[in-house]
Design a protein around this motif. Structure first.
Motif, PDB file in Angstrom:
ATOM      1  N   SER A  44       0.871  -1.177   0.000  1.00 29.80           N
ATOM      2  CA  SER A  44       0.000   0.000   0.000  1.00 29.80           C
ATOM      3  C   SER A  44       0.910   1.229   0.000  1.00 29.80           C
ATOM      4  N   ILE A  45       0.295   2.408  -0.150  1.00 30.53           N
ATOM      5  CA  ILE A  45       1.096   3.639  -0.160  1.00 30.53           C
ATOM      6  C   ILE A  45       0.878   4.383   1.152  1.00 30.53           C
ATOM      7  N   SER A  46       1.966   4.753   1.779  1.00 33.19           N
ATOM      8  CA  SER A  46       1.824   5.507   3.031  1.00 33.19           C
ATOM      9  C   SER A  46       1.651   6.986   2.693  1.00 33.19           C
ATOM     10  N   GLU A  47       1.282   7.766   3.705  1.00 34.79           N
ATOM     11  CA  GLU A  47       1.109   9.203   3.471  1.00 34.79           C
ATOM     12  C   GLU A  47       2.425   9.876   3.075  1.00 34.79           C
ATOM     13  N   GLN A  48       3.534   9.239   3.484  1.00 37.77           N
ATOM     14  CA  GLN A  48       4.841   9.809   3.145  1.00 37.77           C
ATOM     15  C   GLN A  48       5.301   9.370   1.752  1.00 37.77           C
ATOM     16  N   GLY A  49       4.444   8.658   1.022  1.00 37.71           N
ATOM     17  CA  GLY A  49       4.810   8.224  -0.326  1.00 37.71           C
ATOM     18  C   GLY A  49       5.764   7.038  -0.316  1.00 37.71           C
ATOM     19  N   ASN A  74       8.505  -7.404   9.030  1.00 40.85           N
ATOM     20  CA  ASN A  74       9.478  -6.489   9.637  1.00 40.85           C
ATOM     21  C   ASN A  74      10.269  -5.648   8.632  1.00 40.85           C
ATOM     22  N   PHE A  75       9.988  -5.846   7.333  1.00 40.16           N
ATOM     23  CA  PHE A  75      10.720  -5.053   6.340  1.00 40.16           C
ATOM     24  C   PHE A  75      10.272  -3.601   6.409  1.00 40.16           C
ATOM     25  N   PRO A  76      11.229  -2.682   6.343  1.00 41.72           N
ATOM     26  CA  PRO A  76      10.835  -1.262   6.358  1.00 41.72           C
ATOM     27  C   PRO A  76      10.165  -0.880   5.042  1.00 41.72           C
ATOM     28  N   PRO A  77       9.321   0.151   5.037  1.00 40.32           N
ATOM     29  CA  PRO A  77       8.673   0.591   3.792  1.00 40.32           C
ATOM     30  C   PRO A  77       9.720   1.016   2.755  1.00 40.32           C
ATOM     31  N   ILE A  78       9.365   0.871   1.481  1.00 43.24           N
ATOM     32  CA  ILE A  78      10.296   1.230   0.403  1.00 43.24           C
ATOM     33  C   ILE A  78       9.941   2.610  -0.134  1.00 43.24           C
ATOM     34  N   PRO A  79      10.905   3.547  -0.067  1.00 41.01           N
ATOM     35  CA  PRO A  79      10.597   4.883  -0.606  1.00 41.01           C
ATOM     36  C   PRO A  79      10.506   4.845  -2.130  1.00 41.01           C
ATOM     37  N   ILE A  80       9.524   5.559  -2.673  1.00 42.61           N
ATOM     38  CA  ILE A  80       9.386   5.605  -4.139  1.00 42.61           C
ATOM     39  C   ILE A  80      10.454   6.540  -4.717  1.00 42.61           C
TER      40      ILE A  80
END
Ligand SMILES: [Fe+2]
Ligand SMILES: [Fe+2]
Length: 522
Positions: A44-49, A74-80
């Motif tokens: 999904s997409i977080s508010e921080q993109g 536990n994987f951190p979100p991936i920045p676009i």
């Protein structure tokens, strides 16, 4: 089943899912099924993109993380984007950024992308990533809702489970699925946003009343708390008259909205009535005028040549006592009996004052009318104005086009002053004409009003006195007896008291001695 039938089935299953996490898991599972993939991840997409891992599935590794499972990811979100540039080290970020599908036949042969992350992961797990299909999920307006990544298409005609590239047909089908998913997610988001907006709006009305009058404002905020506590207790109880009564998440939501709106008509109640702290209060407390007249009467008496000094002193003492009595009467609260009422009339006749040469009564007829109010500070006219808040509430709520899942809000919100014997207001409904949640609100409303510790016109009542009054209301067929029993038996009153009442209100008492509670265990 052919592809179209399969697709329709997936569409129905997806659109009926209300939980966002479960919905995303269903989407990735459907995509894996359609493409015959060995693994899949949905983001999904977080508010921080950033792309947030929602569900990871890998059949060969027997891996299932996130979604409906209790296995946390536990994987951190991936920045676009990284430093303003697209994050080229992640295919999902590229797909998200460009909005294009990326179809790679073999990770280890491909030179177009930086695939070191996938290879490093293979080294860790011993898995071999070969074909990868990455699809952005976009809605009808082209907004990105998430990303789907499918790993290793398995040749369905080959018994050995040979890994093959994702073919054009599969790409088309999964693309259609991701678009469908994108629209479903957007619909759900729009519904959630509308729902949140409406809930916030209901609370805004309650806080507007709060701002208008701090004395009832706390009430608008606390009644929903008590309502929900009692509704929860009624939902959980598995014996007695409420054995069969159940509420689901949506029912609770509907009742919550009703509870926040239950006194919304008070926006139209004049402040001087809503906050009337003293019997003589209008916009200000007229006791000051009455006091001034007593002052003048005392002065007239003092300078009078009619009486001997000794008699004068006695009369002045009398006058002072009468003035104290009127000041005390002005406070309201306790029961004002016939003797006290007679005394007000007597005092009114006893003194006359001369102001600017004109003789005046010490109390005018409106002051008398207010002072002889039997209970509290509101006279009959004002009581009707206050009760009118329900006519306004009914008018307001019944004019609202509530959607199906909130259809019962007016009924729930407008019944809290009805009495089980039909003598309440605004509609004079009887017990069997009201739903259980509407009757729950009646109990919550009374309990809050009695225990409130922020009203200028009364002291907060201790629990024992509050429950005694409510117990009598049960026996008098005002409050619903079954619901009151749950309120007592499940100690809903105590749960609320512990969180919201002052220590001084939590007095010691034997519940079996409270009227209407004799059946309870001590
Ligand atoms: Fe009310
Ligand atoms: Fe109320």
């Amino acid at each position: 089943m052919n592809s179209i039938e399969h697709f329709i089935e997936i569409g129905i299953a997806l659109s009926s899912e209300k939980d966002h996490g479960i919905l995303l898991e269903k989407i990735i599972k459907s995509a894996m099924e359609l493409s015959n993939a060995d693994g899949g991840t949905i983001y999904s997409i977080s508010e921080q993109g950033e792309l947030v891992f929602e569900t990871i599935i890998n059949k060969t590794l027997s891996l299932h993380l996130g979604g409906t499972t209790t296995n946390k990811i536990n994987f951190p979100p991936i920045p676009i984007l990284k430093y303003g540039e697209v994050n080229n080290s992640a295919l999902v970020a590229i797909a998200a950024h460009t909005g294009k599908i990326i179809n790679i036949d073999d990770v280890y042969q491909c030179l177009d992308y930086d695939l070191s992350a996938a290879k490093a992961m293979d080294k860790k797990t011993g898995y071999k990533t070969q074909s990868v299909l990455t699809l952005p999920m976009k809605n009808h307006q082209g907004d990105l809702n998430g990303v789907i990544q499918l790993i290793n298409a398995i040749n369905p005609t080959n018994a050995k489970g040979e890994i093959v590239p994702f073919n054009k047909e599969t790409e088309k089908l999964t693309h259609a699925l991701s678009s469908l998913a994108g629209v479903i997610i957007t619909n759900k988001q729009l519904i959630d946003e509308m729902e949140n907006l409406f809930t916030a709006f209901s609370q805004l009305i309650a806080s507007a009343i709060d701002k208008k009058s701090p004395y009832t404002g706390g009430h608008c905020r606390r009644v929903p708390l008590i309502t929900m506590m009692l509704a929860k207790a009624c939902n959980e109880i598995d014996y007695g008259p409420l054995d069969k009564f159940v509420m689901n998440k949506e029912d609770f939501h509907e009742l919550g909205v009703a509870a926040w709106l239950h006194d919304c008509g008070k926006v139209a109640t004049p402040e001087y009535v809503m906050d009337k702290a003293k019997k003589l209060e209008t916009v200000f407390d007229r006791i000051e005028l009455v006091n001034a007249r007593f002052e003048i009467a005392a002065r007239d008496l003092y300078y009078s040549k009619k009486y001997a000094e000794k008699q004068k002193a006695l009369l002045l003492k009398d006058l002072e006592a009468d003035r104290d009595f009127i000041c005390h009467a002005n406070k309201g609260g306790e029961f004002f009996d016939d003797d006290k009422t007679q005394r007000v009339y007597q005092i009114a006749k006893k003194y006359q004052v001369t102001i600017k040469g004109v003789k005046q009564d010490i109390l005018n007829s409106d002051e008398i009318y207010n002072l002889i109010t039997k209970r509290g500070t509101l006279n009959d006219k004002e009581r009707r104005v206050i009760n009118g808040h329900m006519d306004v509430t009914v008018e307001m709520l019944e004019s609202m086009p509530f959607p199906k899942h909130l259809k019962r809000v007016p009924e729930y919100a407008c019944g809290h002053h009805e009495k089980m014997d039909g003598t309440g207001y605004p509609k004079g409904l009887k017990r069997d004409e009201m739903s259980i949640p509407a009757r729950i609100m009646g109990i919550a409303d009374v309990f809050e009003a009695l225990t409130a510790n922020d009203r200028p016109y009364k002291d907060p009542k201790p629990l024992s006195e509050t429950l005694t009054i409510m117990g009598r209301m049960k026996l008098g067929d005002h409050l619903d007896p079954d619901l009151f029993d749950v309120f007592i038996e499940k100690e809903v009153y105590l749960e609320f008291a512990r969180q919201h009442l002052e220590a001084s209100q939590m007095d010691d008492f034997d519940i079996t001695q409270i009227p209407g509670c004799e059946g309870n265990k001590a």
